[in-house]
Design an enzyme around this catalytic site. Structure first.
Site, PDB file in Angstrom:
ATOM      1  N   GLY A   1      36.703  73.647  54.125  1.00 25.88           N
ATOM      2  CA  GLY A   1      37.201  73.942  55.474  1.00 25.88           C
ATOM      3  C   GLY A   1      37.925  75.272  55.581  1.00 25.88           C
TER       4      GLY A   1
ATOM      5  N   ASP B   1      43.085  71.976  44.724  1.00 25.32           N
ATOM      6  CA  ASP B   1      42.586  70.929  45.632  1.00 25.32           C
ATOM      7  C   ASP B   1      42.431  69.624  44.865  1.00 25.32           C
ATOM      8  OD1 ASP B   1      41.253  69.559  47.803  1.00 25.32           O
ATOM      9  OD2 ASP B   1      40.539  71.502  48.507  1.00 25.32           O
TER      10      ASP B   1
ATOM     11  N   ASP C   1      47.319  67.533  43.483  1.00 20.37           N
ATOM     12  CA  ASP C   1      47.645  66.683  44.638  1.00 20.37           C
ATOM     13  C   ASP C   1      49.002  67.143  45.147  1.00 20.37           C
ATOM     14  OD1 ASP C   1      48.503  64.763  46.390  1.00 20.37           O
ATOM     15  OD2 ASP C   1      48.128  63.051  45.060  1.00 20.37           O
ATOM     16  N   VAL C   2      49.032  67.744  46.328  1.00 22.59           N
ATOM     17  CA  VAL C   2      50.285  68.335  46.801  1.00 22.59           C
ATOM     18  C   VAL C   2      51.361  67.291  47.099  1.00 22.59           C
ATOM     19  CG1 VAL C   2      49.186  70.415  47.747  1.00 22.59           C
ATOM     20  CG2 VAL C   2      49.587  68.450  49.257  1.00 22.59           C
TER      21      VAL C   2
ATOM     22  N   ASN D   1      47.872  75.031  52.926  1.00 22.11           N
ATOM     23  CA  ASN D   1      46.767  74.661  53.822  1.00 22.11           C
ATOM     24  C   ASN D   1      46.363  73.194  53.663  1.00 22.11           C
ATOM     25  OD1 ASN D   1      43.966  75.257  55.238  1.00 22.11           O
ATOM     26  ND2 ASN D   1      43.492  74.355  53.255  1.00 22.11           N
TER      27      ASN D   1
ATOM     28  N   SER E   1      49.544  73.517  63.623  1.00 18.96           N
ATOM     29  CA  SER E   1      48.418  73.224  64.507  1.00 18.96           C
ATOM     30  C   SER E   1      48.846  73.396  65.956  1.00 18.96           C
ATOM     31  CB  SER E   1      47.966  71.781  64.264  1.00 18.96           C
ATOM     32  OG  SER E   1      47.149  71.342  65.316  1.00 18.96           O
TER      33      SER E   1
ATOM     34  N   TYR F   1      49.961  62.856  63.127  1.00 21.97           N
ATOM     35  CA  TYR F   1      49.492  64.201  62.746  1.00 21.97           C
ATOM     36  C   TYR F   1      50.324  65.275  63.468  1.00 21.97           C
ATOM     37  CZ  TYR F   1      46.436  68.270  62.263  1.00 21.97           C
ATOM     38  OH  TYR F   1      45.954  69.532  62.002  1.00 21.97           O
TER      39      TYR F   1
ATOM     40  N   LYS G   1      52.802  68.198  61.845  1.00 20.31           N
ATOM     41  CA  LYS G   1      52.605  69.634  62.069  1.00 20.31           C
ATOM     42  C   LYS G   1      53.773  70.252  62.842  1.00 20.31           C
ATOM     43  CE  LYS G   1      48.916  70.079  59.736  1.00 20.31           C
ATOM     44  NZ  LYS G   1      48.841  70.998  58.601  1.00 20.31           N
TER      45      LYS G   1
ATOM     46  N   PRO H   1      46.230  76.966  64.295  1.00 23.72           N
ATOM     47  CA  PRO H   1      44.865  76.993  64.840  1.00 23.72           C
ATOM     48  C   PRO H   1      44.680  75.928  65.920  1.00 23.72           C
ATOM     49  CG  PRO H   1      44.866  76.779  62.428  1.00 23.72           C
ATOM     50  CD  PRO H   1      46.260  76.504  62.900  1.00 23.72           C
TER      51      PRO H   1
HETATM   52  N1  LIG Z   1      40.156  72.449  61.428  1.00 20.55           N
HETATM   53  C1  LIG Z   1      40.957  72.420  62.480  1.00 20.55           C
HETATM   54  O1  LIG Z   1      40.506  72.272  63.638  1.00 20.55           O
HETATM   55  C2  LIG Z   1      42.457  72.606  62.298  1.00 20.55           C
HETATM   56  C3  LIG Z   1      43.218  72.870  63.427  1.00 20.55           C
HETATM   57  C4  LIG Z   1      44.598  73.051  63.285  1.00 20.55           C
HETATM   58  C5  LIG Z   1      45.180  72.965  62.031  1.00 20.55           C
HETATM   59  N2  LIG Z   1      44.406  72.704  60.944  1.00 20.55           N
HETATM   60  C6  LIG Z   1      45.082  72.600  59.638  1.00 20.55           C
HETATM   61  O2  LIG Z   1      44.442  73.458  58.711  1.00 20.55           O
HETATM   62  C7  LIG Z   1      44.459  72.878  57.406  1.00 20.55           C
HETATM   63  C8  LIG Z   1      43.037  72.755  56.891  1.00 20.55           C
HETATM   64  O3  LIG Z   1      42.291  71.975  57.802  1.00 20.55           O
HETATM   65  P1  LIG Z   1      40.724  71.662  57.601  1.00 20.55           P
HETATM   66  O4  LIG Z   1      40.175  71.369  58.933  1.00 20.55           O
HETATM   67  O5  LIG Z   1      40.117  72.693  56.753  1.00 20.55           O
HETATM   68  O6  LIG Z   1      40.857  70.280  56.824  1.00 20.55           O
HETATM   69  P2  LIG Z   1      39.827  69.529  55.891  1.00 20.55           P
HETATM   70  O7  LIG Z   1      40.132  68.080  56.056  1.00 20.55           O
HETATM   71  O8  LIG Z   1      38.427  69.990  56.131  1.00 20.55           O
HETATM   72  O9  LIG Z   1      40.260  70.041  54.446  1.00 20.55           O
HETATM   73  C9  LIG Z   1      41.524  69.758  53.963  1.00 20.55           C
HETATM   74  C10 LIG Z   1      41.543  70.151  52.499  1.00 20.55           C
HETATM   75  O10 LIG Z   1      42.813  69.723  51.982  1.00 20.55           O
HETATM   76  C11 LIG Z   1      42.568  69.003  50.782  1.00 20.55           C
HETATM   77  N3  LIG Z   1      43.619  68.013  50.566  1.00 20.55           N
HETATM   78  C12 LIG Z   1      43.871  66.898  51.316  1.00 20.55           C
HETATM   79  N4  LIG Z   1      44.896  66.225  50.770  1.00 20.55           N
HETATM   80  C13 LIG Z   1      45.295  66.920  49.676  1.00 20.55           C
HETATM   81  C14 LIG Z   1      46.298  66.721  48.697  1.00 20.55           C
HETATM   82  N5  LIG Z   1      47.080  65.637  48.715  1.00 20.55           N
HETATM   83  N6  LIG Z   1      46.415  67.626  47.709  1.00 20.55           N
HETATM   84  C15 LIG Z   1      45.616  68.716  47.653  1.00 20.55           C
HETATM   85  N7  LIG Z   1      44.650  68.949  48.537  1.00 20.55           N
HETATM   86  C16 LIG Z   1      44.481  68.052  49.545  1.00 20.55           C
HETATM   87  C17 LIG Z   1      41.203  68.345  50.978  1.00 20.55           C
HETATM   88  O11 LIG Z   1      40.637  67.955  49.740  1.00 20.55           O
HETATM   89  C18 LIG Z   1      40.457  69.463  51.680  1.00 20.55           C
HETATM   90  O12 LIG Z   1      39.893  70.369  50.767  1.00 20.55           O
HETATM   91  C19 LIG Z   1      45.149  71.517  57.554  1.00 20.55           C
HETATM   92  O13 LIG Z   1      46.494  71.638  57.197  1.00 20.55           O
HETATM   93  C20 LIG Z   1      44.997  71.215  59.036  1.00 20.55           C
HETATM   94  O14 LIG Z   1      46.004  70.355  59.505  1.00 20.55           O
HETATM   95  C21 LIG Z   1      43.051  72.512  61.035  1.00 20.55           C
END
Ligand SMILES: NC(=O)c1ccc[n+]([C@@H]2O[C@H](COP(=O)([O-])OP(=O)(O)OC[C@H]3O[C@@H](n4cnc5c(N)ncnc54)[C@H](O)[C@@H]3O)[C@@H](O)[C@H]2O)c1
Length: 251
Positions: free
Chosen positions: A16, A36, A60-61, A87, A142, A155, A159, A185
């Site tokens: 992502g 990750d 794992d964060v 992220n 977010s 959620y 955020k 975003p």
């Molecule tokens: N995509 C969107 O529309 C959007 C919008 C606003 C904010 N965000 C924020 O951007 C960030 C990324 O979003 P995305 O859409 O790419 O999400 P996604 O769900 O596609 O990917 C999230 C990533 O975080 C990793 N992850 C989850 N839990 C974890 C943990 N405990 N330890 C380590 N890694 C972990 C997952 O394995 C994955 O690779 C997030 O914080 C999300 O809240 C996304």
């Protein structure tokens, strides 16, 4: 090459938005650590094959031990840590639900990763950044937290906390020249969001109607601002939150 010579950890960097950020950081000259739960090995191997500097760490964060090991391995392998991009998050798997139907288990799970996990990562890098009197932390919040989006209160709360933490950290760390900023975003068409076709069609229609810029958002739309916050260009910017959603939210 705006990040040449810098060492950057990108949590959740294998998919992502994290994948787009890791890739651009590598192309900007950083040694990028892709941290990750899974998938980091493939991403790092691919970047290294293309001639970039990348290291995979399974992490794992939400686990203190895992975060400590992530930073220790980064420092041992790359010498230091200059940039942390928080992220990783529980994001694409969140489904709309009235707040009355959320469970305590759902609340705790999301706060554990999105909020406590972010704090653990900041806490683990801070001794290294303080020692070198320089560092950048960029958090992913977010637009849902700015708007108070309905039907995902756990959620949105996680955020909203990231916005507050960004400002508090900017104040606590500024004395050691560690700058802390966040990007907010809007709805972005990542692979995971596109794969969730029903949800993606509904949310895209609503967000397109609301935002002045009448197009979808893609992961590449986010990375420029993240690079900016990590670069010398943002050397006097801290505690700032930049919305990236085609004008749908601002503050
Ligand atoms: N995509 C969107 O529309 C959007 C919008 C606003 C904010 N965000 C924020 O951007 C960030 C990324 O979003 P995305 O859409 O790419 O999400 P996604 O769900 O596609 O990917 C999230 C990533 O975080 C990793 N992850 C989850 N839990 C974890 C943990 N405990 N330890 C380590 N890694 C972990 C997952 O394995 C994955 O690779 C997030 O914080 C999300 O809240 C996304």
């Amino acid at each position: 090459m705006r990040l040449a010579g810098k060492v950057a950890i990108v949590t959740g960097g294998a998919r992502g938005l994290g994948l787009a950020i890791s890739t651009r950081f590598a192309k900007e000259g950083a040694s990028v650590v892709i941290a990750d739960l899974s998938g980091a090995d493939e991403v790092a191997a691919d970047l290294v094959k293309q001639g970039y500097k990348a290291l995979a760490i399974q992490a794992d964060v939400s686990s203190e031990e895992s975060v400590a090991a992530m930073v220790e391995k980064t420092v041992k392998t790359c010498g230091t840590v200059d940039i942390l991009v928080n992220n990783a998050g529980i994001a694409s798997t969140v489904m709309p639900q009235p707040f009355e139907e959320l469970t305590v288990k759902q609340w705790r799970a999301i706060l554990d990763v999105n909020t406590v996990g972010l704090w653990l990562c900041c806490r683990a890098v801070s001794p290294h950044m303080r020692a070198q009197k320089a560092g950048r932390i960029i958090n992913l919040t977010s637009s849902t937290a700015i708007r108070g989006a309905p039907f995902m209160m756990h959620y949105v709360a996680s955020k909203g906390a990231v916005i507050a933490m960004t400002r508090a950290l900017a104040n606590e760390l500024g004395g050691d020249n560690i700058l802390v900023n966040a990007v907010a975003p809007g709805y972005i068409l990542t692979d995971s969001n596109v794969a969730n076709a029903d949800m993606s069609a509904k949310v895209s229609a609503i967000t397109l109607q609301r935002r002045p810029v009448k197009r979808h958002g893609y992961p590449e739309d986010i990375v420029g601002t993240v690079v900016y916050f990590a670069s010398e260009d943002a050397g006097f910017v801290s505690g700032e939150i930049i919305s990236i959603d085609g004008g749908g939210t601002y503050h």
